[in-house]
Enzyme design. Sequence first.
Site, PDB file in Angstrom:
ATOM      1  N   ASP A  40      41.786  -0.028  75.425  1.00 36.79           N
ATOM      2  CA  ASP A  40      42.523  -0.102  76.696  1.00 36.79           C
ATOM      3  C   ASP A  40      42.477  -1.556  77.157  1.00 36.79           C
ATOM      4  O   ASP A  40      41.785  -2.392  76.569  1.00 36.79           O
ATOM      5  CB  ASP A  40      41.877   0.829  77.732  1.00 36.79           C
ATOM      6  N   SER A  41      43.135  -1.821  78.281  1.00 33.84           N
ATOM      7  CA  SER A  41      43.097  -3.171  78.845  1.00 33.84           C
ATOM      8  C   SER A  41      41.739  -3.467  79.484  1.00 33.84           C
ATOM      9  O   SER A  41      41.388  -4.635  79.655  1.00 33.84           O
ATOM     10  CB  SER A  41      44.192  -3.310  79.907  1.00 33.84           C
ATOM     11  N   GLU A  71      38.902  -1.965  88.373  1.00 33.76           N
ATOM     12  CA  GLU A  71      38.255  -3.074  87.657  1.00 33.76           C
ATOM     13  C   GLU A  71      37.190  -3.763  88.515  1.00 33.76           C
ATOM     14  O   GLU A  71      36.279  -4.388  87.989  1.00 33.76           O
ATOM     15  CB  GLU A  71      39.302  -4.090  87.183  1.00 33.76           C
ATOM     16  N   CYS A 107      47.609   6.893  83.960  1.00 31.69           N
ATOM     17  CA  CYS A 107      46.982   5.618  83.618  1.00 31.69           C
ATOM     18  C   CYS A 107      45.500   5.940  83.492  1.00 31.69           C
ATOM     19  O   CYS A 107      44.938   6.629  84.350  1.00 31.69           O
ATOM     20  CB  CYS A 107      47.220   4.595  84.732  1.00 31.69           C
ATOM     21  N   HIS A 140      42.952   4.393  84.006  1.00 28.07           N
ATOM     22  CA  HIS A 140      42.076   3.933  85.089  1.00 28.07           C
ATOM     23  C   HIS A 140      41.991   4.958  86.235  1.00 28.07           C
ATOM     24  O   HIS A 140      41.040   4.943  87.008  1.00 28.07           O
ATOM     25  CB  HIS A 140      42.603   2.617  85.686  1.00 28.07           C
ATOM     26  N   CYS A 189      45.331   3.917  76.569  1.00 29.47           N
ATOM     27  CA  CYS A 189      46.119   3.163  77.543  1.00 29.47           C
ATOM     28  C   CYS A 189      47.531   3.727  77.489  1.00 29.47           C
ATOM     29  O   CYS A 189      48.204   3.638  76.459  1.00 29.47           O
ATOM     30  CB  CYS A 189      46.117   1.685  77.153  1.00 29.47           C
TER      31      CYS A 189
HETATM   32  N1  DGL Z   1      44.739   1.829  81.686  1.00 31.41           N
HETATM   33  C1  DGL Z   1      46.036   1.473  81.263  1.00 31.41           C
HETATM   34  C2  DGL Z   1      46.982   2.638  81.264  1.00 31.41           C
HETATM   35  O1  DGL Z   1      46.548   3.721  80.955  1.00 31.41           O
HETATM   36  C3  DGL Z   1      46.601   0.141  81.723  1.00 31.41           C
HETATM   37  C4  DGL Z   1      46.242  -0.346  83.069  1.00 31.41           C
HETATM   38  C5  DGL Z   1      46.625  -1.810  83.252  1.00 31.41           C
HETATM   39  O2  DGL Z   1      46.017  -2.641  82.583  1.00 31.41           O
HETATM   40  O3  DGL Z   1      47.543  -2.089  84.036  1.00 31.41           O
HETATM   41  O4  DGL Z   1      48.148   2.516  81.516  1.00 31.41           O
END
Ligand code: DGL
Length: 286
Positions: A12-13, A151, A183, A185, A75
Amino acid sequence: MHHPQAPIGIYDSGLGGLSVVRRVMMALPQESLLYVADTARVPYGNRSPEEIRSFSHEILDFLVEMGVKMIAVACNTSSVLILPASKKHRSVPVFGLAQAGARLPAGIKRVALLATEATVRSGQYKRLLQLHHPLVDLVEVACPDFVPLVESGKWESAEAFEVVAARLAPLKQRSLDAVILGCSHFPYLHKAIQAALGAGVQLLDPAERLATQVAGELTQLRLLNRDPKPIFHGYTTACPSTFAPLAERYLQRELRHLRQTSLGGRVPQQISQRVSVGVVEGVGVR
Ligand code: DGL
């Protein structure tokens, strides 16, 4: 030919993909995992499709070089942009989070997709949902302010509750059955999202289905690990000093194998060298 003891690659990011790691650990407690967090370039959600595709391919190449036996794209933003083109990456099977999330449980008539701007802009998640559920009433909401909250570790803070309530306020009139946490996150903000929408709205986390898919595929390929002492290898593309305590707090475990990588030189020096510790390059994990 892959070995059952090889790790599963997940990326993931940033911290978000650990919501997938947690589900995979629950479904497959004997598997070793190799997690990449592209913390030097988070967030992905406000980047162009070209950038996101290129970062994703750099990480996929790195994971394959590290000898993973399967890859879970934790992600959504990446998975809507690179899959289904990459169902296999250099012969390693790849599963995407968005593809898992596009299958809804029975009985859902009105649903909202909460996702990054790039995911919403791509139109791909919507297309997948409409393909599988043509009669479902769907609304998409881009939530660019959620990832920075996660984050920075403010998952259950007053600020998180305020930001989430403001962003989701327009959904309150829509009599939703469910929202998709589109997402990785967003599961961190579970409490704030539930509070904003009310207890009657179901929160769907696609990570659960993704973990089941990975388990099914490993079983079919006879690649299940029986290791009583699996290892979690974590790699960040920026210095892991911010990531480490938050990751440990989320996973509720000590992470002893956490290192920084430039993905074999693929992450440009000026980005990757926000460092206080040496850059460690992976050379294959057993
Ligand atoms: N966690 C990621 C997703 O599922 C990307 C979040 C990001 O870096 O903007 O889309």
